[in-house]
Scaffold this motif. Structure first.
Motif, short mmCIF file in Angstrom:
data_model
loop_
_atom_site.label_atom_id
_atom_site.label_comp_id
_atom_site.label_asym_id
_atom_site.label_seq_id
_atom_site.Cartn_x
_atom_site.Cartn_y
_atom_site.Cartn_z
N GLY A 47 -3.74 -1.37 -0.02
CA GLY A 47 -2.65 -0.43 -0.24
C GLY A 47 -2.34 -0.31 -1.72
O GLY A 47 -3.23 -0.40 -2.58
N GLY A 48 -1.07 -0.12 -2.03
CA GLY A 48 -0.67 0.03 -3.42
C GLY A 48 0.83 0.03 -3.58
O GLY A 48 1.58 0.12 -2.59
N THR A 49 1.27 -0.08 -4.82
CA THR A 49 2.69 -0.04 -5.15
C THR A 49 2.95 1.19 -6.01
O THR A 49 2.27 1.42 -7.01
N LEU A 50 3.95 1.98 -5.60
CA LEU A 50 4.30 3.20 -6.31
C LEU A 50 5.67 3.00 -6.95
O LEU A 50 6.66 2.81 -6.25
N ILE A 51 5.70 3.01 -8.28
CA ILE A 51 6.97 2.90 -9.02
C ILE A 51 7.27 4.26 -9.62
O ILE A 51 6.42 4.87 -10.27
N LEU A 52 8.48 4.75 -9.40
CA LEU A 52 8.89 6.08 -9.86
C LEU A 52 9.96 5.91 -10.94
O LEU A 52 11.04 5.38 -10.69
N TYR A 53 9.60 6.34 -12.14
CA TYR A 53 10.51 6.21 -13.28
C TYR A 53 11.30 7.51 -13.47
O TYR A 53 10.71 8.58 -13.59
#
Length: 522
Positions: A290-296
């Motif tokens: 999977g993955g990690t999505l960080i939204l700035y």
């Protein structure tokens, strides 16, 4: 402690039963063993959940269901003589001088025993996961507790299958000795209760929830399996019990589209414009999980860009056009004036117009260079300096600009246009602010650590701290502001090139640009 107490009850009941030959009381002694054995599972599972930082699972309907089922099984054990639902054909068999027992376990009896074993198995898996996830800090403790379950399991298999040379005896008690040895090592011989994995798990979860940016954790099928508090607020990510959920159902776009765009917009009072940062997650074998999505949140940056675009258009068009008109009228008026005082005022208008037009042109040139793609190449500093000298002399034909080269083979890999704009602003600044005849001295040299530098000297008054303070601070304030944009443009260009800009005074201002070590093609 509850798990150990359940083990003690089980062993005590069976140990007493080994000396009781009366079938009625011998059956009750075995019932005490069953009671203790049944509760080992739920208590051990509760310990593993709390120790590994998952104590929230103790409030779920699954764990409560295990507890209720175990309590129901306990009631059946206590009332076994009334219904015989758990075992039948109970008989005492003397073995090795002890009161052994044989009986036929019924399906319901197997069911409640398997329930306890399942709880133990889940607990072991949680402890093994802690070993893998948290490394050597808790490896000895969790390994010892996990391994402690293996010996009693061997005894359980012997008892439940009535195998071996003495089928009437339950050898779980014998194997419990090894079990207790493992537990004693974990509890006493290590720092198991000085610190435990719950600290790490709590830190990880708190760090996730404390982030002001929305964070989404995705599995290999692009489904959201976790989200922090900000993600729940902005995108309405459901709680853990309602996960996983498709990524597109949460944000309204596919993951591929969001990653390709690099930005994501969300409506609502807590929404905005977010820059996307995606980090793949892999297992210990390098496989994708999977993955990690960080939204700035870049809403304020986007708003600032819009404001700067408007201001730049005003500066480039409105201000420049109006100042050109003002300058033209002032020149026409000056040609028709015979009064020295009015001529002086007209000259002041023309001079101020020229200065403002120069500011507008500098801002326009900087924007043009900034918006183009970076184009690093091998550049001869001598050639760049010579080009800057010619350009400045074209606008200041009466200026005197001397150039000195104290460095051989002065070539670097950099962006020619940005470097040229940087040096042009420094030389123009030196010439434009001259009190007498405009002049500047440009020196190309090498620093002590082998880097190339370009220094621009002038004969002007020292640049005031009011000019330099905002440049060094990186911002302007109402009480600390410069008089123009030339030095700001030079500072921004230096930052873009990774160069340093130093100001000093030696019978005139000395501004030195030290270029980064970009002599190689790397």
């Amino acid at each position: 402690m509850a798990t150990l107490a359940a083990q003690a009850v089980a062993t005590l009941g069976y140990g007493i039963g080994l000396f009781v030959f009366d079938p009625f009381w011998r059956a009750y002694a075995d019932a005490v063993f069953w009671l203790g054995f049944l509760w080992i599972g739920p208590f051990f599972l509760a310990f593993a959940l709390a120790y590994t930082g998952r104590s929230g699972a103790l409030q779920t309907w699954v764990f409560r269901g295990i507890v209720v089922a175990t309590a129901g099984g306990s009631m059946l054990v206590v009332t076994q003589p009334l219904h015989a639902l758990l075992w039948r054909e109970f008989r005492v068999v003397e073995t090795l001088g002890l009161a052994g027992a044989l009986y036929s376990i019924q399906p319901l009896g197997y069911a409640i025993l398997i329930l306890s074993l399942t709880a133990v198995a889940i607990a072991v898996l949680l402890l093994v996961d802690a070993i893998l996830a948290y490394g050597p800090l808790y490896r000895r403790e969790t390994a010892a507790v996990a391994l402690s379950t293996a010996p009693p399991l061997v005894g359980f298999v012997q008892w439940i299958t009535q195998s071996g040379p003495w089928p009437a005896l339950n050898f779980i008690l014998v194997f419990v000795i090894a079990h207790v040895a493992f537990d004693a090592y974990a509890f006493v011989g290590t720092h198991m209760f000085d610190t435990n994995p719950v600290t790490r798990r709590a830190a990880e979860q708190n760090a996730l929830d404390d982030l002001h940016q929305p964070v989404l954790v995705l599995d290999a099928d692009d489904r959201v399996v976790e989200g922090n508090d900000r993600a729940r607020t902005v995108f309405g990510v459901p709680r853990a019990n309602d996960l996983p959920v498709a990524f597109s159902a949460v944000v309204g776009q596919s993951l591929d589209d969001v990653r390709e765009a690099g930005e994501l917009s969300a409506g609502g009072p807590d929404g905005g414009v977010f820059a996307v940062s995606y980090t793949p997650l892999t297992d210990s074998h390098g496989g994708s999980v999977g993955g990690t999505l960080i939204l700035y949140d870049i809403s304020s940056e986007r708003q600032r860009e819009q404001e700067l675009t408007v201001l730049n258009r005003v500066l480039r068009h409105n201000l420049r056009n109006k100042m050109t008109i003002i300058r033209g009228h002032a020149q026409s008026m000056r040609a028709d004036l015979s009064d020295d005082r009015l001529e002086s005022q007209a000259d002041a208008i023309v001079a101020s117009s020229d200065e403002l037009l120069a500011v507008a042109e500098t801002a326009h040139e900087f924007r043009r260079v900034r918006e183009r793609d970076r184009d690093p190449e091998r550049v001869s500093l001598e050639t760049v300096v010579a080009g800057v000298r010619e350009d400045v002399l074209a606008d200041w034909p009466n200026a005197e600009i001397a150039v000195e080269h104290d460095a051989s083979d002065a070539t670097v890999r950099t962006d020619r246009a940005v470097l040229g704009l940087l040096l042009s602003n420094l030389v123009e600044n030196a010439v434009a602010h001259a009190d007498g005849d405009p002049s500047a001295f440009v020196r190309l040299h090498t620093t002590d650590d082998g880097r190339f530098a370009v220094s621009v000297h002038d004969d002007n008054d020292r640049i005031s701290d009011a000019e330099l303070a905002p440049l060094r601070a990186g911002t302007e304030t109402p009480l600390s502001h410069g008089s123009g944009v030339g030095l700001w443009v030079a500072t921004w260009c230096a930052d873009a090139l990774g160069a340093t800009l130093d100001f000093s005074y030696d019978d005139g201002n000395v501004v030195t640009v030290t270029l980064p070590d970009r002599g190689t093609d790397d």
